[in-house]
Design an enzyme around this catalytic site. Structure first.
Site, short mmCIF file in Angstrom:
data_model
loop_
_atom_site.label_atom_id
_atom_site.label_comp_id
_atom_site.label_asym_id
_atom_site.label_seq_id
_atom_site.Cartn_x
_atom_site.Cartn_y
_atom_site.Cartn_z
N HIS A 1 0.83 -1.20 0.00
CA HIS A 1 0.00 0.00 0.00
C HIS A 1 0.86 1.26 0.00
O HIS A 1 0.56 2.23 -0.69
CB HIS A 1 -0.92 -0.03 1.23
CG HIS A 1 -1.71 1.22 1.43
ND1 HIS A 1 -1.37 2.16 2.37
CD2 HIS A 1 -2.81 1.70 0.80
CE1 HIS A 1 -2.24 3.16 2.33
NE2 HIS A 1 -3.12 2.90 1.39
N GLU B 133 2.25 1.75 -3.41
CA GLU B 133 1.17 2.24 -4.29
C GLU B 133 1.06 3.76 -4.20
O GLU B 133 0.92 4.44 -5.22
CB GLU B 133 -0.14 1.58 -3.87
CG GLU B 133 -1.37 2.13 -4.58
CD GLU B 133 -2.54 2.33 -3.64
OE1 GLU B 133 -3.10 3.44 -3.59
OE2 GLU B 133 -2.89 1.36 -2.94
N HIS B 134 1.13 4.31 -2.99
CA HIS B 134 1.08 5.76 -2.82
C HIS B 134 2.27 6.44 -3.50
O HIS B 134 2.12 7.47 -4.17
CB HIS B 134 1.11 6.11 -1.33
CG HIS B 134 -0.23 6.07 -0.67
ND1 HIS B 134 -0.74 7.13 0.04
CD2 HIS B 134 -1.17 5.09 -0.60
CE1 HIS B 134 -1.94 6.81 0.52
NE2 HIS B 134 -2.21 5.57 0.15
N GLU C 176 -4.18 8.06 7.65
CA GLU C 176 -5.18 7.13 7.11
C GLU C 176 -5.49 6.04 8.14
O GLU C 176 -6.67 5.67 8.33
CB GLU C 176 -4.64 6.51 5.82
CG GLU C 176 -5.66 5.77 5.00
CD GLU C 176 -5.11 5.28 3.67
OE1 GLU C 176 -5.87 4.60 2.95
OE2 GLU C 176 -3.95 5.57 3.34
#
Length: 419
Positions: free
Chosen positions: A46, A49-50, A126
């Site tokens: 993740h 991905e950012h 997040e």
């Protein structure tokens, strides 16, 4: 028309030409997600991905955003437990730009140290956002309880500790194993020509190392559990779940229909009984969470502390009902019509068509025709649903996660059972 080509380095390309649309949606699917990570690096897929949209050797993050915005397109990504997807949706004439932006981001990102620190702070926020949102948090807590120490139980976002400890070298090493031809699937749907897509993908990804697809080495076990997480909340958030089928199971169409009848819509049994008839909850639903080798059927709702035991008993009763009472002909027909209608409506979107291509390739290795899928729904009977309910709804697989102002000693439902 659906066509498939595999490049020499193992990259699979599946496209569907959709007449009379103006757009194309293209996705680069990397078959590596949170279940493939080591625990100490939980959330690294993740995080990467950012970072892949935060600047390349050719474009800054702002230039990437401006280029896709200038053609009215969408460029985005998401990470799950079994894959990451990087996708773009554009007018058909801008497909070469979309492919170039995706290829540049995936292969030439510079992982600037300042950008890494900014995204680290973003991801920590997040994580905090999820923790501050009980109707999101309870699902993560349920997964941790249901899957135990298995990687499927870990949050896709990772933990604060793992996110804080990841370094640039970790990201580069992860990407090296992540971006290999055998691990990559390219799917596109819309106003396109298959050979043109293959040619462009071969140009930008043809030199990539072949590598091999990520393998699943450990399969989860199912076991019963009752878990309480104390929070100062107005409601108790409830996740009640049991084992379900993997994505490619031959009985999956019976599972889709069972879930639809149980809690898949406003006309479902859970919604009608607990919300409409009793007024005990605002939001209540069920869903299937299926993976390549395992699955869970989860029921969710939120209610007052004093009503939580009653609501859980009612949820259990609705599950048990499938075992003792065949669904009616009218319920079965309505569920089939609902699912077929959703499927047909989804095909009006190139986004959904692209996703359908990819999931069929990842989990089935083939592309069933629409006629075949609709035919599988028609084959489902009340008897096949009842057999499936006996297989799934067993005490040995029940998991209950409660989040709110409730403790085990306050909860009288100590006999968590389906009978």
């Amino acid at each position: 028309m659906i066509e498939k080509t595999t490049l020499e380095n193992g990259i699979r390309i599946v496209t569907e030409n959709v007449p009379a649309v103006h757009s194309v949606t293209i996705g680069i699917w990397v078959e590596s997600g949170s279940r493939h990570e080591h625990q100490a690096q939980g959330g690294i897929s993740h995080f990467v991905e950012h970072l892949l949209f935060k600047g390349t050797s050719r474009r800054s993050a702002l230039e990437i955003a401006r280029e896709i915005d200038s053609v009215g397109g969408v460029l985005n990504a998401f990470t799950s437990r079994e894959y990451c997807c990087f996708y773009a949706k554009v007018l058909a004439r801008h497909l070469p730009l979309a492919i170039d932006l995706l290829a540049d981001s995936l292969q030439s990102s510079i992982f600037d140290l300042d950008e890494i620190e900014k995204e680290r702070r973003v991801i920590l926020q997040e994580i905090s956002m999820v923790e501050d949102t009980p109707d999101d948090l309870v699902h993560d807590l349920f997964s941790q309880t249901f899957w135990g120490n298995h990687p499927l139980g870990r949050p896709v976002l990772g933990s604060r500790e793992s996110v804080k400890n990841m370094s640039r070298d970790d990201f580069l090493a992860h990407l090296e194993g992540f971006l290999v031809g055998g691990n990559i699937l390219v799917c596109a749907a819309g106003d396109l020509n298959h050979d043109h897509v293959v040619d462009r993908i071969a140009r930008v990804f043809g030199q990539m190392a072949a590598g091999a697809r990520k393998q699943v080495h450990s399969h989860p076990d199912y076991r019963p559990s009752l878990s309480f997480t104390r929070r100062d909340l107005e409601q108790v958030h409830i996740c009640l779940g049991t084992r379900a089928l993997p994505q490619n199971h031959p009985n999956r169409f019976s599972a889709y229909i069972l879930n639809t009848i149980l809690g898949g819509s406003m006309s479902s049994r859970l919604f009608q009984t607990i919300r409409e008839e009793q007024g005990l909850a605002y939001s209540i639903y069920s869903y299937l969470n299926s993976h390549s080798d395992a699955g869970a059927l989860v029921l969710y709702t939120a209610t007052s502390t004093e009503n939580a035991p009653l609501v859980v008993r009612m949820m259990l009763k609705e599950m048990q009902r499938f075992k003792v009472e065949p669904v009616s002909r009218a319920e079965l027909k309505a569920a089939k019509d609902q699912l077929k209608g959703h499927l047909l409506l989804s095909l009006e979107s190139t986004d959904n068509r692209m996703t359908r291509l990819s999931k069929n390739e990842i989990y089935l290795g083939r592309q069933p025709s629409l006629k075949q899928v609709l035919g599988e729904f028609e084959k489902v009977t009340a008897e096949s649903i009842q057999r499936l309910a006996h297989f799934l709804f067993q005490d040995d697989y029940l998991n209950l996660q409660l989040l709110g102002q409730i403790e085990e000693k306050q909860f009288p439902l100590l006999d968590l059972t389906l009978g």
